[in-house]
Design an enzyme around this catalytic site. Structure first.
Site, short mmCIF file in Angstrom:
data_model
loop_
_atom_site.label_atom_id
_atom_site.label_comp_id
_atom_site.label_asym_id
_atom_site.label_seq_id
_atom_site.Cartn_x
_atom_site.Cartn_y
_atom_site.Cartn_z
CE LYS A 110 65.05 7.60 19.13
NZ LYS A 110 65.37 6.24 18.83
CE LYS A 189 69.91 11.82 35.79
NZ LYS A 189 69.12 10.99 34.96
CE LYS A 192 73.73 4.17 28.55
NZ LYS A 192 73.04 4.30 29.86
P1 ADP Z 1 72.13 7.08 31.50
O1 ADP Z 1 71.47 8.40 31.83
O2 ADP Z 1 73.60 7.13 31.67
O3 ADP Z 1 71.69 6.53 30.16
P2 ADP Z 1 70.32 5.14 32.56
O4 ADP Z 1 69.13 5.93 32.18
O5 ADP Z 1 70.61 3.85 31.87
O6 ADP Z 1 71.63 6.05 32.58
O7 ADP Z 1 70.26 4.86 34.13
C1 ADP Z 1 69.67 3.77 34.76
C2 ADP Z 1 69.24 4.22 36.14
O8 ADP Z 1 70.38 4.75 36.85
C3 ADP Z 1 68.21 5.38 36.11
O9 ADP Z 1 66.91 4.96 36.08
C4 ADP Z 1 68.52 6.10 37.42
O10 ADP Z 1 67.84 5.49 38.49
C5 ADP Z 1 70.00 5.88 37.64
N1 ADP Z 1 70.79 7.06 37.22
C6 ADP Z 1 71.41 7.28 36.05
N2 ADP Z 1 72.09 8.44 36.05
C7 ADP Z 1 71.89 9.00 37.26
C8 ADP Z 1 72.35 10.20 37.92
N3 ADP Z 1 73.16 11.06 37.31
N4 ADP Z 1 71.92 10.45 39.14
C9 ADP Z 1 71.12 9.56 39.77
N5 ADP Z 1 70.67 8.42 39.26
C10 ADP Z 1 71.04 8.12 38.02
#
Ligand code: ADP
Ligand code: TRP
Length: 324
Positions: A110, A189, A192
């Site tokens: 950030k 990857k 969101k």
């Molecule tokens: P986002 O990237 O959608 O914000 P988060 O960071 O909240 O998702 O994800 C929570 C957990 O879900 C992460 O710590 C990870 O373990 C898993 N995760 C999220 N996206 C992926 C992905 N594309 N592939 C594998 N694991 C993922």
């Protein structure tokens, strides 16, 4: 193993969350301790609308239960229902050196982008350390992106123990299967933040539409195709048995199959995989009081444990073990 993990309710859970995290939580339930919480306090660093946060927390509970978290094997609770965790956060904050937090990715990223960070984001890893240390957790299932936070947690526990005597248990990361770098609809990857997610609990119609929108190359229908570079196949691998994977891979290589057909196969596999979860969620949705009850019971169990740990910590650093 005393297992603990938290997931932020910052949006609808998607396939990446499921294969990268939630599936492993479920596999680890039934341990000596299996604590899973909805990290609503952490979510406050990004979600600023109360109604959205409330909805996200409710959805997270429904999703986790529908996907197979069983209250008889795991303790599911809301982070904010255990206020002792925030107390422990302060106690840890007093021994946290600034440089430890300055090097953490979320804050560093950030700052690098010139975005003003608030103290909540800066101290995010200390709250996470309190989450973990507050329950004497030994194993913390997390994705690779969270390992740095477990290292901070270990550093803080070590420093506290050096200063005040053995009080905190050093946890270990239980690194989640990274084959689960689940690709999104654009092949990057799934996240969101990239707007490329496939939510787990989507209506069949929308799910189908999303799957049909997965980007593929322009190899013509008749030509042989490479499954290893195709996001549709990468996603199918998460659902299919190895025979099913080999079968679809062979259809790719043989040529004569369009990407539409591969997507249809993926859609069917997903519907089959999540079919029972869809039904369970629809049922749970009709029983909000039962879901709330699960969270309340979970919080009671978790809070009793955290109160013991915090009493130990308070006493170690020279406070009374319990507030009057
Ligand atoms: P986002 O990237 O959608 O914000 P988060 O960071 O909240 O998702 O994800 C929570 C957990 O879900 C992460 O710590 C990870 O373990 C898993 N995760 C999220 N996206 C992926 C992905 N594309 N592939 C594998 N694991 C993922
Ligand atoms: N920071 C974690 C994430 O974004 C969520 C989390 C909060 C967590 N507290 C935790 C994970 C404690 C494991 C243990 O994914």
């Amino acid at each position: 193993m005393k297992v603990l993990s938290g997931i932020q309710p910052t949006g609808r859970f998607h396939w990446g969350n499921y294969f990268g995290a939630i599936r492993q939580y479920i596999a680890l339930q039934g341990n000596e301790q299996s604590f899973y919480f909805i990290a609503d306090l952490h979510a406050l660093t990004t979600v600023r609308e109360p109604a959205v946060l409330r909805q996200n927390v409710a959805d997270a509970a429904l999703d986790l239960l529908a996907l197979g978290l069983e209250p008889s094997k795991a303790t599911l609770f809301r982070q904010s229902d255990v206020p002792e965790v925030t107390e422990l956060t302060w106690l840890l904050m007093t021994i946290t050196q600034m440089h430890l937090l300055e090097k953490c990715h979320a804050f560093k990223d950030k700052k690098a982008k010139g975005i003003a960070a608030d103290a909540g984001l800066f101290t995010y890893p200390v709250l996470m350390a309190a989450d973990i240390l507050g329950y004497d957790s030994t194993h913390v299932p997390v994705g690779a992106d969270q390992i740095q936070h477990i290292e901070v947690t270990r550093d803080l526990a070590q420093r506290f123990n050096q200063l005040y005597g053995e009080s905190l248990v050093l946890p270990e990361p239980y690194v989640l299967d990274d084959s689960a770098k689940v690709p999104g609809t654009d092949g990057e990857k799934m996240s969101k933040s990239y707007n490329n997610t496939i939510p787990i609990f989507e209506t069949p119609k929308k799910l189908r539409k999303l799957i049909m929108s997965i980007q593929t190359d322009s190899t013509p229908m008749e030509a042989p195709k490479n499954p290893d570079t195709c996001a549709v196949f990468q996603l199918y691998k998460l659902f299919g048995t190895s025979e099913q994977q080999q079968e679809l891979a062979a259809r790719y290589r043989a040529g004569g199959m369009g990407y539409g057909a591969a997507k249809e196969t993926l859609y069917e596999a997903a519907m089959q995989h999540f079919g029972t979860a869809f039904e369970r969620r629809a049922d749970l949705e009709k029983r909000p009081a039962d879901v709330e009850d699960i969270l309340v019971q979970g919080a009671r169990v978790a809070r009793a444990k955290c109160q013991q740990v915090v009493a130990r910590v308070r006493e170690a650093c020279g406070l009374s073990a319990k507030p009057v």
